[in-house]
Design a protein around this motif. Structure first.
Motif, PDB file in Angstrom:
ATOM      1  N   ARG A  62       0.830  -1.215   0.000  1.00  0.00           N
ATOM      2  CA  ARG A  62       0.000   0.000   0.000  1.00  0.00           C
ATOM      3  C   ARG A  62       0.861   1.260   0.000  1.00  0.00           C
ATOM      4  N   ARG A  63       1.949   1.238   0.766  1.00  0.00           N
ATOM      5  CA  ARG A  63       2.852   2.388   0.807  1.00  0.00           C
ATOM      6  C   ARG A  63       3.439   2.641  -0.573  1.00  0.00           C
ATOM      7  N   ASP A  64       3.893   1.599  -1.219  1.00  0.00           N
ATOM      8  CA  ASP A  64       4.537   1.748  -2.520  1.00  0.00           C
ATOM      9  C   ASP A  64       3.556   2.144  -3.621  1.00  0.00           C
ATOM     10  N   ARG A  66       1.269   4.406  -3.326  1.00  0.00           N
ATOM     11  CA  ARG A  66       0.964   5.836  -3.222  1.00  0.00           C
ATOM     12  C   ARG A  66       1.947   6.638  -4.065  1.00  0.00           C
ATOM     13  N   PRO A  67       1.484   7.744  -4.658  1.00  0.00           N
ATOM     14  CA  PRO A  67       2.399   8.580  -5.440  1.00  0.00           C
ATOM     15  C   PRO A  67       3.395   9.280  -4.518  1.00  0.00           C
TER      16      PRO A  67
END
Length: 85
Positions: A62-64, A66-67
């Protein structure tokens, strides 16, 4: 689901937390309109072994996804400080 006004919730906070720990959801209202909800966390407090690894992989995915923010953490903090946040 139980509903409490802000003042009543404030006066009974410890009791409400006990009810939430038992699995109940509590809605807090202001002037009859919902403003908050008390509920148990959706992520277990302690994860062990494979559960922890799966959680961390999902978190990283999920972190990766995100822009990028476009600035460093130091720049973000500096901007927030300068703008009076």
């Amino acid at each position: 689901m139980a509903t409490y006004g802000v003042a009543e919730a404030k006066n009974n906070f410890t009791h409400l937390l006990e009810r939430v720990e038992a699995g109940e959801r509590i809605t807090i209202t202001r002037h009859g309109k919902p403003v908050a909800e008390l509920a148990r966390p959706t992520v277990p407090a302690k994860l062990a072994g494979d559960e922890r690894l799966a959680f961390m992989k999902e978190f990283a995915r999920r972190r990766d996804a995100r822009p990028p923010l476009g600035m460093s953490a130091a720049e973000l903090v500096r901007d927030m400080r300068d703008e009076g946040y």
